[in-house]
Scaffold this active site. Structure first.
Site, PDB file in Angstrom:
ATOM      1  N   LYS A  81       0.841  -1.193   0.000  1.00 55.65           N
ATOM      2  CA  LYS A  81       0.000   0.000   0.000  1.00 55.65           C
ATOM      3  C   LYS A  81       0.881   1.250   0.000  1.00 55.65           C
ATOM      4  O   LYS A  81       1.881   1.323   0.727  1.00 55.65           O
ATOM      5  CB  LYS A  81      -0.907  -0.021   1.229  1.00 55.65           C
ATOM      6  CG  LYS A  81      -1.982   1.048   1.244  1.00 55.65           C
ATOM      7  CD  LYS A  81      -2.970   0.809   2.386  1.00 55.65           C
ATOM      8  CE  LYS A  81      -4.027   1.919   2.416  1.00 55.65           C
ATOM      9  NZ  LYS A  81      -5.021   1.691   3.486  1.00 55.65           N
ATOM     10  N   SER A 156      -9.422   3.022   1.777  1.00 61.01           N
ATOM     11  CA  SER A 156      -8.239   3.526   1.113  1.00 61.01           C
ATOM     12  C   SER A 156      -7.358   2.431   0.519  1.00 61.01           C
ATOM     13  O   SER A 156      -6.429   2.717  -0.240  1.00 61.01           O
ATOM     14  CB  SER A 156      -7.407   4.348   2.094  1.00 61.01           C
ATOM     15  OG  SER A 156      -6.968   3.555   3.184  1.00 61.01           O
ATOM     16  N   SER A 180     -11.308   1.267   5.635  1.00 58.59           N
ATOM     17  CA  SER A 180     -10.368   1.394   4.521  1.00 58.59           C
ATOM     18  C   SER A 180      -9.888   0.078   3.957  1.00 58.59           C
ATOM     19  O   SER A 180      -9.334   0.037   2.866  1.00 58.59           O
ATOM     20  CB  SER A 180      -9.146   2.218   4.961  1.00 58.59           C
ATOM     21  OG  SER A 180      -9.449   3.587   4.984  1.00 58.59           O
TER      22      SER A 180
END
Length: 473
Positions: A81, A156, A180
Site C-alpha cells: 500500500k 483507502s 479502509s
C-alpha cells in the site's frame, strides 16, 4: 496446473513453491505479465519494479536450493500500500507533496512480509493520505473496480483490493480506520480482515497508542488472508499495544463445525447505519446459508449510542495530529476533505476528548457484554454497492443525503470504534453484477474464530470464486 498462475490462490502457490513444482521467478513473471495486460485499465499498481522483483525471485530460488527451510510466504509477489514506507522505493501517500519521496526505512509490516519471503513488486494506489473510501489522487488518478471499470474500487486500500481481484498479486496488505480495508474488499469481491487492535503492530506512527487505525491482511480467500496475518501478527516492543500471540497461531487449518453458533444479524446496526435496498437484497438470503450450517440467527445489535460521535472525534484528532503541520505549510496542496477533517480536529475541546474517551470505554465494555450472549455479529460491510468512480463519495444512502465523505461509511466505522475483529467476505452480487460483502464481527481478540466462521461461509457459497472479465492490453 492452470496456464494462468495469477488465478491460483496464495495458499496453492505457496504449496507449489515449497514443493519446487514452481519457481519464484515463474510466479513473479506470471504476475508481471498480468500487470502489463490489465493494470492500464484498472490502475491498481502505481509504482512497479519488475527488475528488482525478478532479482529477488532469483535469490529466493537459490535459497530453496540451498535449504528446504524457507519462510511461509516464500516466492509470493506483493505490492505494498502506497502509505507504507518502502526503503528505496517511493512512498507518495497519493499526495503531490510526496510524489518523489523515497524512504530510507521500511514500515514494520513491509519488514515482516519481506522477512516472511514475500517479493516486492511495487506499490498499490490510495486516496490522498488514505483519506476516504474511494481511491483517487492527483498523483496517479483513480483506481477502477475490476468488475465494472466505471465504478469505485473503494478505499483507502482500493488499489490493493483491485489488484487482488484482477490477479495482479495473490496477497495484499491493507489498513483500516473507518473501513479502509473492509469497504474495498466488499467492493472488489475479495476478503479483508480488520484485526483486533494490536494484533498486527504498527510502526512508525504519530500515535503509538492508537486503536482506531490498524494494519490488516487481504486475500482472495479467507485462508489466504489468514496466511498473510500469520506473517504480520505478533508482538513488537515499538508498538505498546501489540498483542503477544505469535503469528504462527494463525497458520492453522480453518475448518470448524459452526453448529450451535449464536449469531446476531444487524442489517442497519440498530438504526445507525441504514443500507441501500440492493445491498440488503443480496445479504438477507445469506442468513439461510448460516442456518443451514447449523447456526442460530436472530436480529440483534449492541447499543451503539455515541459510536458515531466518538469515531468522528477520534478521527479528527488523529488527522490533526498526523497532518496538522501540512495544513500550516501546504494548505493549498491538500484536498478539501482533508482540510475539513484537520480543522475539525483543531476545533476539538478538552470536553470533546473527555466525552469521546469515556464513550469509547463504555462501547468496548458493552461489546464484551453483548458477546456473552452471541458468538458473532453480522452486518453489511458497506451501506452501498460500488458507486460511480467519478464521484468523490455517494450523495445519497438509503434515501438520505450525505453531507461529508464519511457519511456513507457508518456500517464499517461504527465497528472500528469497538476494538473488535471484523472480516469482509464476498456475499454475492447485485443484479447489475456489483459485488457485495458480508461483515463477520467477533468479540475482542477472537480473530481466529472470525476467520473460521468466514471460511465456513465462504466454502458453502463460493461467491469469491467469481472473477472479473477484464480487457487485456
Amino acid at each position: 496446473m492452470p496456464d494462468a498462475l495469477h488465478q491460483l490462490d496464495a495458499t496453492e502457490l505457496a504449496t507449489l513453491l515449497h514443493r519446487r513444482d514452481l519457481s519464484a521467478r515463474e510466479v513473479v513473471q506470471a504476475h508481471l505479465d498480468r500487470i502489463e495486460q490489465v493494470n492500464p485499465a484498472v490502475n491498481a499498481l502505481v509504482t512497479l519494479d519488475p527488475e528488482g522483483a525478478l532479482a529477488a525471485a532469483a535469490r529466493a530460488d537459490e535459497r530453496l536450493v540451498r535449504s528446504a527451510a524457507v519462510p511461509p510466504l516464500h516466492g509470493l509477489p506483493i505490492a505494498f500500500k502506497d502509505t507504507r514506507l518502502t526503503r528505496g522505493m517511493r512512498t507518495t501517500h497519493g499526495s503531490p507533496l510526496f510524489a518523489d519521496h523515497i524512504p530510507d526505512d521500511d514500515d514494520l509490516v513491509v519488514e515482516r512480509l519481506q522477512r516472511a519471503g514475500a517479493i516486492r513488486l511495487g506499490k498499490t494506489n490510495v486516496p490522498e493520505f488514505a483519506a476516504g473510501s474511494h481511491t483517487f489522487n492527483p498523483v496517479f488518478g483513480t483506481t477502477r473496480n475490476p468488475y465494472d471499470l466505471t465504478r469505485s474500487a473503494g478505499g483507502s486500500s482500493g488499489g490493493a483490493a483491485a489488484a487482488l481481484a484482477a490477479g495482479l498479486q495473490p496477497l495484499a496488505d491493507g489498513s483500516d480506520m473507518g473501513g479502509s480495508l473492509r469497504n474495498p474488499a466488499s467492493f472488489c469481491n475479495v476478503v479483508g480482515l480488520r484485526p483486533t487492535p494490536g494484533r498486527v503492530p504498527s510502526h512508525p506512527g504519530s500515535n503509538l497508542w492508537d486503536t482506531l487505525s490498524v494494519p490488516g491482511p487481504m486475500g482472495r480467500t479467507v485462508a489466504d488472508t489468514a496466511l498473510l496475518l500469520s506473517a504480520t501478527a505478533g508482538p513488537d516492543p515499538r508498538c505498546p499495544i501489540s498483542l503477544e500471540t505469535p503469528g504462527a497461531a494463525f497458520r492453522v487449518p480453518l475448518d470448524r463445525d459452526l453448529r450451535g453458533l449464536r449469531i446476531a444479524w444487524a442489517p442497519d446496526l440498530g438504526g445507525f447505519a441504514p443500507a441501500d435496498p440492493d445491498v440488503l437484497a443480496v445479504l438477507e438470503p445469506q442468513l439461510r446459508v448460516l442456518e443451514e450450517l447449523g447456526c442460530h440467527v436472530e436480529n440483534a445489535c449492541p447499543d451503539l449510542t455515541g459510536a458515531d460521535e466518538t469515531f468522528r472525534t477520534l478521527r479528527a484528532h488523529s488527522f490533526e495530529l498526523a497532518l496538522g503541520h501540512l495544513l500550516d505549510s501546504d494548505r493549498q496542496a491538500l484536498k478539501p476533505s482533508i482540510v475539513w477533517n484537520i480543522e475539525q480536529g483543531r476545533r476539538l475541546t478538552a470536553a470533546d476528548l473527555r466525552t469521546a474517551t469515556a464513550t469509547h470505554s463504555r462501547l468496548y465494555l458493552g461489546m464484551l457484554d453483548f458477546f456473552s450472549g452471541y458468538d458473532l455479529l453480522l452486518a453489511p460491510v458497506s451501506q452501498v454497492a460500488p458507486f460511480d468512480a467519478e464521484l468523490e463519495y455517494p450523495r445519497e444512502v438509503a434515501g438520505r443525503p450525505t453531507h461529508s465523505y464519511l457519511d456513507w461509511m457508518r456500517s464499517a466505522y461504527l465497528i472500528s470504534v469497538l476494538g473488535v475483529p471484523a472480516l469482509s467476505v464476498p456475499a454475492g452480487f447485485t443484479p447489475g453484477g456489483l459485488p457485495v460483502g458480508l461483515q463477520f464481527i467477533g468479540a475482542p481478540r477472537a480473530d481466529l474464530a472470525v476467520l473460521q466462521a468466514g471460511h465456513a461461509y465462504e466454502s458453502a457459497t463460493r461467491h469469491g470464486r467469481r472473477r472479473p472479465d477484464l480487457p487485456t492490453a
